[in-house]
Scaffold this motif. Structure first.
Motif, PDB file in Angstrom:
ATOM      1  N   SER A   2       0.816  -1.202   0.000  1.00 16.20           N
ATOM      2  CA  SER A   2       0.000   0.000   0.000  1.00 16.20           C
ATOM      3  C   SER A   2       0.859   1.265   0.000  1.00 16.20           C
ATOM      4  N   SER A   3       0.210   2.405  -0.265  1.00 19.63           N
ATOM      5  CA  SER A   3       0.946   3.671  -0.204  1.00 19.63           C
ATOM      6  C   SER A   3       1.355   3.989   1.224  1.00 19.63           C
ATOM      7  N   ALA A   4       0.587   3.421   2.205  1.00 20.13           N
ATOM      8  CA  ALA A   4       0.975   3.621   3.621  1.00 20.13           C
ATOM      9  C   ALA A   4       2.322   2.973   3.879  1.00 20.13           C
ATOM     10  N   THR A   5       2.520   1.775   3.284  1.00 20.63           N
ATOM     11  CA  THR A   5       3.809   1.103   3.426  1.00 20.63           C
ATOM     12  C   THR A   5       4.906   1.964   2.842  1.00 20.63           C
ATOM     13  N   PHE A   6       4.602   2.548   1.661  1.00 21.56           N
ATOM     14  CA  PHE A   6       5.589   3.371   0.981  1.00 21.56           C
ATOM     15  C   PHE A   6       6.011   4.541   1.861  1.00 21.56           C
ATOM     16  N   GLY A  37      18.064  -3.557   3.512  1.00 18.31           N
ATOM     17  CA  GLY A  37      17.756  -4.240   2.245  1.00 18.31           C
ATOM     18  C   GLY A  37      16.273  -4.555   2.128  1.00 18.31           C
ATOM     19  N   ARG A  38      15.686  -4.990   3.231  1.00 21.39           N
ATOM     20  CA  ARG A  38      14.254  -5.352   3.182  1.00 21.39           C
ATOM     21  C   ARG A  38      13.398  -4.093   2.997  1.00 21.39           C
ATOM     22  N   ILE A  39      13.812  -3.001   3.636  1.00 19.85           N
ATOM     23  CA  ILE A  39      13.056  -1.752   3.469  1.00 19.85           C
ATOM     24  C   ILE A  39      13.155  -1.282   2.011  1.00 19.85           C
ATOM     25  N   HIS A  40      14.341  -1.426   1.461  1.00 16.99           N
ATOM     26  CA  HIS A  40      14.546  -1.057   0.060  1.00 16.99           C
ATOM     27  C   HIS A  40      13.624  -1.906  -0.837  1.00 16.99           C
ATOM     28  N   ALA A  41      13.543  -3.206  -0.526  1.00 17.63           N
ATOM     29  CA  ALA A  41      12.674  -4.098  -1.303  1.00 17.63           C
ATOM     30  C   ALA A  41      11.211  -3.671  -1.167  1.00 17.63           C
ATOM     31  N   LYS A  43      10.067  -0.707  -0.608  1.00 15.79           N
ATOM     32  CA  LYS A  43       9.869   0.519  -1.401  1.00 15.79           C
ATOM     33  C   LYS A  43       9.708   0.170  -2.874  1.00 15.79           C
ATOM     34  N   ALA A  44      10.576  -0.723  -3.346  1.00 18.33           N
ATOM     35  CA  ALA A  44      10.539  -1.100  -4.762  1.00 18.33           C
ATOM     36  C   ALA A  44       9.230  -1.821  -5.096  1.00 18.33           C
ATOM     37  N   LEU A  50       9.438  -4.015  -8.273  1.00 19.68           N
ATOM     38  CA  LEU A  50       9.874  -5.353  -7.844  1.00 19.68           C
ATOM     39  C   LEU A  50       8.630  -6.157  -7.515  1.00 19.68           C
ATOM     40  N   GLN A  51       8.710  -7.425  -7.848  1.00 15.02           N
ATOM     41  CA  GLN A  51       7.556  -8.285  -7.554  1.00 15.02           C
ATOM     42  C   GLN A  51       7.853  -9.131  -6.325  1.00 15.02           C
ATOM     43  N   LEU A  52       6.855  -9.300  -5.480  1.00 17.40           N
ATOM     44  CA  LEU A  52       7.038 -10.156  -4.317  1.00 17.40           C
ATOM     45  C   LEU A  52       6.923 -11.615  -4.765  1.00 17.40           C
TER      46      LEU A  52
END
Ligand code: SF4
Ligand code: SF4
Length: 448
Positions: A2-6, A37-41, A43-44, A50-52
């Motif tokens: 979500s945008s909240a995560t962003f 690294g996980r925060i960067h992922a 964001k992507a 980036l696809q989960l």
């Protein structure tokens, strides 16, 4: 995402201050297995870059959820909230192999249900803690069934007869004048794998003027599933636990209608989840208020004892503990303790000083600090079962760190950590025992 995560990830300035405290980064040394690294992922993923998929998900699965990065972050990034929001998405079937899914399913069908766990463990009483178990481990026979079942076996302690029955009355009266009336959550793994902790907790509370209410139908608090993002099952377990307390307290049955001053727990992982019942049940109209009220009453037993203070009689009765050779600790020859901070206590609940202050009330104990006191031991709920190799490395590091303090005993207030550290202490050149703080308080009260 979500945008909240962003926006929650936006606060990360990629400084890397969190990296030295991160347990997964410590043993894997790869950026994708670090908080940054996980925060960067995240964001992507939120930006659609980036696809989960299964590979990305595997880097979130290596996270222990220890929250050391939250404590370390100077920018106030709430990684705990980010990973909590991410975990449920990792449970999508396509992100894990069928074998991983089946193993997790087995754990979630067993661990939160003491009756089922007891049924499974009953035949293992003839094995756990016997020379047969030692032989099987020595010969590597336990590894024949794969690393995950081997990890389960490695955690199996000797099973006390008390583990197979809940023999406490619904109400244990206060000794002497009653100061408080408290409920006690027994925990599902703790009551089976280390029942002496709950006995000590009840004795210490009662001896401190507390009436202890123990709902007989209480099950699991949901910590095991909560920390893995299995939210529907967690809510079921949480509402059942609240109900089990209401049956003996709120509805005026066996324990009477008088309200509790607090709901206590002697396992930090459980305490962390219990304190989150407000947010866990916030979206359920029938439970929102009850969840918030219950969460507001929860305290770790050490937190509560330190807050209200030990009774004068209890304090006066405390005697020095004994060394291994039977001699009582003295001012010149104190008993040294290395307190292990469970992540869900220090990072999850912000409790660091209270347990230490409590232990210092025992005459002639001296506390020693491990070099990496805030780094996870690798237990982390079911982490040492689903990520056994990384967990074993962390367990070895933790056991070595605690042993290297030169302390006579290690002290841990979380059942998962205690089992993990005990297991890895065995291979230390200088192994030390692991005890719960309330066991030491009880022992001191009984004469040392
Ligand atoms: S989470 Fe915090 S400490 Fe870690 S890299 Fe981001 S800003 Fe720095
Ligand atoms: S929660 Fe623990 S393991 Fe996960 S990123 Fe933070 S420090 Fe690392």
């Amino acid at each position: 995402m979500s945008s909240a995560t962003f926006s929650a990830t936006d606060a990360c300035v990629h400084c890397g201050f969190c990296l030295p405290t991160c347990a997964s980064y410590r043993v894997m040394a790869t950026e994708m297995d670090s908080p940054r690294g996980r925060i960067h992922a995240l964001k992507a993923i939120a930006a659609g870059e980036l696809q989960l998929d299964a590979t990305v998900a595997s880097h979130f699965d290596t996270c222990l959820g220890c929250f050391a990065c939250v404590t370390a972050c100077p920018s106030g990034v709430r990684y705990d909230q980010l990973i909590e929001a991410t975990r449920p998405q990792l449970n999508a079937p396509e992100l894990r192999s069928p074998a991983q899914r089946s193993f997790r399913k087995l754990l979630f069908a067993l661990l939160p249900y003491p009756k089922r766990l007891r049924a499974l463990l009953t035949p293992l009483r003839a094995y756990a803690g016997t020379p047969l178990q030692a032989f099987a481990r020595r010969r590597g026979l336990t590894g024949l069934f794969g690393p995950q079942l081997e990890a389960m076996e490695r955690l199996l302690p000797p099973l006390a007869p008390e583990a197979f029955r809940d023999s406490w009355p619904v109400v244990v009266p206060a000794r002497g004048p009653r100061r408080y009336r408290v409920g006690l959550v027994l925990g599902c793994v703790q009551r089976l794998f280390d029942p002496a902790v709950n006995s000590a907790a009840i004795n210490v509370l009662s001896a401190n003027g507390m009436e202890v209410v123990i709902p007989p139908n209480q099950g699991c608090c949901g910590a095991v599933t909560h920390h893995q993002g299995e939210l529907a099952q967690t809510r079921e377990l949480a509402t059942a636990l609240i109900d089990s307390f209401a049956q003996v307290v709120g509805e005026g049955r066996a324990a009477g209608p008088e309200p509790l001053d607090a709901v206590l727990v002697a396992a930090s992982g459980c305490g962390h989840t219990l304190k989150h019942y407000d947010s866990l049940l916030a979206a359920e109209p029938d439970w929102m208020q009850r969840g918030a009220t219950f969460a507001g009453q929860v305290a770790d037993i050490q937190e509560f004892l330190e807050r209200v203070g030990l009774s004068a009689d209890f304090q006066a009765a405390l005697k020095p503990l004994r060394h291994d050779d039977g001699s009582a600790a003295t001012a010149e020859h104190p008993l040294t303790l290395a307190y292990h901070d469970a992540c869900h206590m220090i990072h999850g609940q912000g409790l660091r000083d209270q347990p230490r202050a409590l232990l210092r009330q025992i005459p002639h104990v001296r506390l020693r600090e491990a070099v990496e006191a805030g780094v996870c031991c690798g237990s982390a709920g079911i982490y040492n079962l689903v990520q056994p190799l990384e967990a074993a490395e962390l367990g070895r590091l933790k056991a070595a760190d605690l042993s290297a303090t030169g302390a006579d005993l290690a002290v841990s207030a979380n059942i998962g950590c205690s089992l993990q550290i005990r297991q890895h202490m065995e291979s230390q050149p200088r192994p030390i025992s692991v005890r719960h703080p309330v066991q030491l308080l009880e022992q001191s009260f009984r004469g040392g």
